[in-house]
Design a protein around this motif. Structure first.
Motif, PDB file in Angstrom:
ATOM      1  N   LEU A 182       6.826   5.644   6.780  1.00  0.00           N
ATOM      2  CA  LEU A 182       7.854   5.470   5.760  1.00  0.00           C
ATOM      3  C   LEU A 182       8.905   6.570   5.855  1.00  0.00           C
ATOM      4  CD1 LEU A 182       5.591   4.414   2.762  1.00  0.00           C
ATOM      5  CD2 LEU A 182       7.430   3.020   3.752  1.00  0.00           C
ATOM      6  N   LEU A 183       8.464   7.813   6.051  1.00  0.00           N
ATOM      7  CA  LEU A 183       9.413   8.923   6.141  1.00  0.00           C
ATOM      8  C   LEU A 183      10.313   8.772   7.366  1.00  0.00           C
ATOM      9  CD1 LEU A 183      10.318  11.454   4.654  1.00  0.00           C
ATOM     10  CD2 LEU A 183       8.605  12.752   5.954  1.00  0.00           C
ATOM     11  N   ARG A 184       9.753   8.367   8.504  1.00  0.00           N
ATOM     12  CA  ARG A 184      10.577   8.113   9.697  1.00  0.00           C
ATOM     13  C   ARG A 184      11.615   7.023   9.422  1.00  0.00           C
ATOM     14  NH1 ARG A 184       5.630   7.883  12.370  1.00  0.00           N
ATOM     15  NH2 ARG A 184       5.125   9.907  13.251  1.00  0.00           N
ATOM     16  N   THR A 185      11.211   6.017   8.673  1.00  0.00           N
ATOM     17  CA  THR A 185      12.130   4.936   8.327  1.00  0.00           C
ATOM     18  C   THR A 185      13.285   5.472   7.482  1.00  0.00           C
ATOM     19  OG1 THR A 185      10.348   3.314   8.429  1.00  0.00           O
ATOM     20  CG2 THR A 185      12.312   2.683   7.191  1.00  0.00           C
ATOM     21  N   LEU A 186      12.964   6.312   6.502  1.00  0.00           N
ATOM     22  CA  LEU A 186      14.018   6.915   5.675  1.00  0.00           C
ATOM     23  C   LEU A 186      14.959   7.751   6.528  1.00  0.00           C
ATOM     24  CD1 LEU A 186      12.000   8.081   2.519  1.00  0.00           C
ATOM     25  CD2 LEU A 186      13.238   5.933   2.857  1.00  0.00           C
ATOM     26  N   HIS A 187      14.392   8.550   7.437  1.00  0.00           N
ATOM     27  CA  HIS A 187      15.221   9.384   8.310  1.00  0.00           C
ATOM     28  C   HIS A 187      16.119   8.533   9.200  1.00  0.00           C
ATOM     29  CE1 HIS A 187      12.175  12.950   8.033  1.00  0.00           C
ATOM     30  NE2 HIS A 187      12.866  12.771   6.928  1.00  0.00           N
ATOM     31  N   VAL A 194       0.825  -1.213   0.000  1.00  0.00           N
ATOM     32  CA  VAL A 194       0.000   0.000   0.000  1.00  0.00           C
ATOM     33  C   VAL A 194       0.861   1.265   0.000  1.00  0.00           C
ATOM     34  CG1 VAL A 194      -1.983  -1.137   1.069  1.00  0.00           C
ATOM     35  CG2 VAL A 194      -0.243  -0.040   2.528  1.00  0.00           C
ATOM     36  N   GLY A 195       2.169   1.106   0.025  1.00  0.00           N
ATOM     37  CA  GLY A 195       3.072   2.247  -0.025  1.00  0.00           C
ATOM     38  C   GLY A 195       4.494   1.765  -0.218  1.00  0.00           C
ATOM     39  N   TYR A 196       5.344   2.687  -0.610  1.00  0.00           N
ATOM     40  CA  TYR A 196       6.757   2.361  -0.782  1.00  0.00           C
ATOM     41  C   TYR A 196       7.565   3.646  -0.681  1.00  0.00           C
ATOM     42  CZ  TYR A 196       5.628   3.739  -5.590  1.00  0.00           C
ATOM     43  OH  TYR A 196       5.179   4.413  -6.705  1.00  0.00           O
ATOM     44  N   ALA A 197       8.839   3.475  -0.364  1.00  0.00           N
ATOM     45  CA  ALA A 197       9.719   4.639  -0.233  1.00  0.00           C
ATOM     46  C   ALA A 197      11.150   4.208  -0.505  1.00  0.00           C
ATOM     47  CB  ALA A 197       9.609   5.238   1.165  1.00  0.00           C
ATOM     48  N   GLY A 198      11.953   5.172  -0.955  1.00  0.00           N
ATOM     49  CA  GLY A 198      13.348   4.888  -1.236  1.00  0.00           C
ATOM     50  C   GLY A 198      14.243   6.044  -0.845  1.00  0.00           C
ATOM     51  N   LEU A 199      15.471   5.685  -0.514  1.00  0.00           N
ATOM     52  CA  LEU A 199      16.471   6.651  -0.057  1.00  0.00           C
ATOM     53  C   LEU A 199      17.794   6.346  -0.740  1.00  0.00           C
ATOM     54  CD1 LEU A 199      17.053   8.793   2.372  1.00  0.00           C
ATOM     55  CD2 LEU A 199      18.164   6.828   3.426  1.00  0.00           C
ATOM     56  N   MET A 200      18.486   7.400  -1.150  1.00  0.00           N
ATOM     57  CA  MET A 200      19.872   7.287  -1.586  1.00  0.00           C
ATOM     58  C   MET A 200      20.694   8.094  -0.600  1.00  0.00           C
ATOM     59  SD  MET A 200      21.800   8.322  -5.151  1.00  0.00           S
ATOM     60  CE  MET A 200      21.388  10.047  -5.025  1.00  0.00           C
ATOM     61  N   VAL A 226      24.908  13.707   2.614  1.00  0.00           N
ATOM     62  CA  VAL A 226      23.578  14.063   2.121  1.00  0.00           C
ATOM     63  C   VAL A 226      22.805  12.804   1.744  1.00  0.00           C
ATOM     64  CG1 VAL A 226      22.292  15.341   0.367  1.00  0.00           C
ATOM     65  CG2 VAL A 226      24.434  16.276   1.251  1.00  0.00           C
ATOM     66  N   ALA A 227      21.581  12.743   2.215  1.00  0.00           N
ATOM     67  CA  ALA A 227      20.660  11.687   1.799  1.00  0.00           C
ATOM     68  C   ALA A 227      19.597  12.336   0.923  1.00  0.00           C
ATOM     69  CB  ALA A 227      20.025  11.019   3.014  1.00  0.00           C
ATOM     70  N   ASP A 228      18.987  11.543   0.066  1.00  0.00           N
ATOM     71  CA  ASP A 228      17.971  12.054  -0.838  1.00  0.00           C
ATOM     72  C   ASP A 228      16.801  11.090  -0.858  1.00  0.00           C
ATOM     73  OD1 ASP A 228      17.605  14.187  -3.125  1.00  0.00           O
ATOM     74  OD2 ASP A 228      16.869  12.283  -3.922  1.00  0.00           O
ATOM     75  N   VAL A 229      15.605  11.616  -0.611  1.00  0.00           N
ATOM     76  CA  VAL A 229      14.400  10.810  -0.741  1.00  0.00           C
ATOM     77  C   VAL A 229      14.174  10.609  -2.226  1.00  0.00           C
ATOM     78  CG1 VAL A 229      11.907  10.702  -0.355  1.00  0.00           C
ATOM     79  CG2 VAL A 229      13.400  11.657   1.428  1.00  0.00           C
ATOM     80  N   GLN A 230      14.294   9.373  -2.679  1.00  0.00           N
ATOM     81  CA  GLN A 230      14.124   9.068  -4.093  1.00  0.00           C
ATOM     82  C   GLN A 230      12.650   8.993  -4.468  1.00  0.00           C
ATOM     83  OE1 GLN A 230      17.169   9.830  -4.900  1.00  0.00           O
ATOM     84  NE2 GLN A 230      17.453   8.111  -6.261  1.00  0.00           N
ATOM     85  N   THR A 231      11.853   8.434  -3.579  1.00  0.00           N
ATOM     86  CA  THR A 231      10.425   8.279  -3.819  1.00  0.00           C
ATOM     87  C   THR A 231       9.724   7.996  -2.506  1.00  0.00           C
ATOM     88  OG1 THR A 231       8.763   7.167  -5.202  1.00  0.00           O
ATOM     89  CG2 THR A 231      10.527   5.778  -4.307  1.00  0.00           C
ATOM     90  N   LEU A 232       8.463   8.393  -2.438  1.00  0.00           N
ATOM     91  CA  LEU A 232       7.604   8.054  -1.302  1.00  0.00           C
ATOM     92  C   LEU A 232       6.179   8.115  -1.826  1.00  0.00           C
ATOM     93  CD1 LEU A 232       7.910   9.232   2.346  1.00  0.00           C
ATOM     94  CD2 LEU A 232       5.709   8.840   1.302  1.00  0.00           C
ATOM     95  N   ALA A 233       5.462   7.005  -1.688  1.00  0.00           N
ATOM     96  CA  ALA A 233       4.102   6.954  -2.221  1.00  0.00           C
ATOM     97  C   ALA A 233       3.222   6.081  -1.345  1.00  0.00           C
ATOM     98  CB  ALA A 233       4.119   6.406  -3.645  1.00  0.00           C
ATOM     99  N   VAL A 234       1.973   6.489  -1.223  1.00  0.00           N
ATOM    100  CA  VAL A 234       0.956   5.720  -0.507  1.00  0.00           C
ATOM    101  C   VAL A 234      -0.294   5.728  -1.376  1.00  0.00           C
ATOM    102  CG1 VAL A 234      -0.493   5.609   1.570  1.00  0.00           C
ATOM    103  CG2 VAL A 234       1.888   6.369   1.752  1.00  0.00           C
ATOM    104  N   VAL A 235      -0.928   4.577  -1.521  1.00  0.00           N
ATOM    105  CA  VAL A 235      -2.138   4.533  -2.337  1.00  0.00           C
ATOM    106  C   VAL A 235      -3.211   5.400  -1.681  1.00  0.00           C
ATOM    107  CG1 VAL A 235      -1.637   2.289  -3.367  1.00  0.00           C
ATOM    108  CG2 VAL A 235      -2.973   2.397  -1.291  1.00  0.00           C
ATOM    109  N   PRO A 236      -3.978   6.119  -2.477  1.00  0.00           N
ATOM    110  CA  PRO A 236      -4.962   7.065  -1.933  1.00  0.00           C
ATOM    111  C   PRO A 236      -5.933   6.448  -0.926  1.00  0.00           C
ATOM    112  CG  PRO A 236      -4.738   7.405  -4.286  1.00  0.00           C
ATOM    113  CD  PRO A 236      -3.939   6.176  -3.949  1.00  0.00           C
ATOM    114  N   GLU A 237      -6.319   5.202  -1.140  1.00  0.00           N
ATOM    115  CA  GLU A 237      -7.270   4.573  -0.224  1.00  0.00           C
ATOM    116  C   GLU A 237      -6.690   4.374   1.175  1.00  0.00           C
ATOM    117  OE1 GLU A 237      -6.457   2.119  -3.354  1.00  0.00           O
ATOM    118  OE2 GLU A 237      -7.072   4.122  -3.956  1.00  0.00           O
TER     119      GLU A 237
END
Length: 180
Positions: free
Chosen positions: A80-85, A48-54, A59-70
């Motif tokens: 997901l953002l806390r996980t990236l951090h 239902v969501g995914y995220a990526g970090l480089m 410096v880290a960069d959020v490559q993508t972060l998405a959650v299905v609207p539902e």
């Protein structure tokens, strides 16, 4: 995220970002990079969501972060953002950068709640001509007053000093790391 997740993630990518969807090959290449980390959030066995970090220290960069609207509004994007951090801090990053569509106020609001500040605008950044806001989070800066703290619940990813492992089952709505 593991290679077996790529079909479902790519289908979501095409649905959520029709004008700017990454090709499947890009996800495959990203998973192979030793400087990239990707997670999925699942509920009832469905992504239902995914995220990526480089991260290229400092410096880290959020490559993508998405959650299905539902599933928006349930804390999945925040988790997901806390996980990236957490991963960025573990890797020694002192700041995190990201691009967000100028016409996506919901995502901008999420990032601002976590202390991101807009530092630049890139006109016509996206294929459909939309601008991108470049946002930055400085880990050394004091946290914004309304920065969401990570709750001490089973749905919270492991703390940065206790990295997730691929064989640890995830609670519902919890991202699981399964790349480098």
């Amino acid at each position: 995220m593991v290679p077996a997740d790529l079909g479902a993630v790519h289908a979501l990518e095409r649905r959520l970002f029709p004008a700017d969807a990454w090709p499947l090959e890009m996800f495959t290449a990203e998973l192979a990079q030793p400087v990239c980390w990707y997670w999925v959030a699942e509920q009832d066995g469905e992504i239902v969501g995914y995220a990526g970090l480089m991260c290229l220290r400092p410096v880290a960069d959020v490559q993508t972060l998405a959650v299905v609207p539902e599933h928006e509004g349930r804390g999945i994007g925040s988790t997901l953002l806390r996980t990236l951090h957490g991963q960025a801090r573990e890797l020694g990053a002192t700041e995190v950068l990201l691009e967000v569509r100028a016409d996506n106020p919901r995502a901008q609001q999420l990032y601002r709640r976590f202390g991101y500040e807009q530092i630049h605008t890139r006109p016509r950044y996206y294929r459909d001509g939309a601008a991108a806001l470049i946002m930055r989070l400085d880990f050394a800066a004091p946290a914004a007053p309304d920065t969401p703290a990570a709750p001490d619940t089973p749905d919270t990813p492991a703390a940065p000093d206790t990295p997730d492992t691929p064989d640890t089952p995830a609670a519902p709505d919890t991202p699981t790391e399964e790349s480098p």
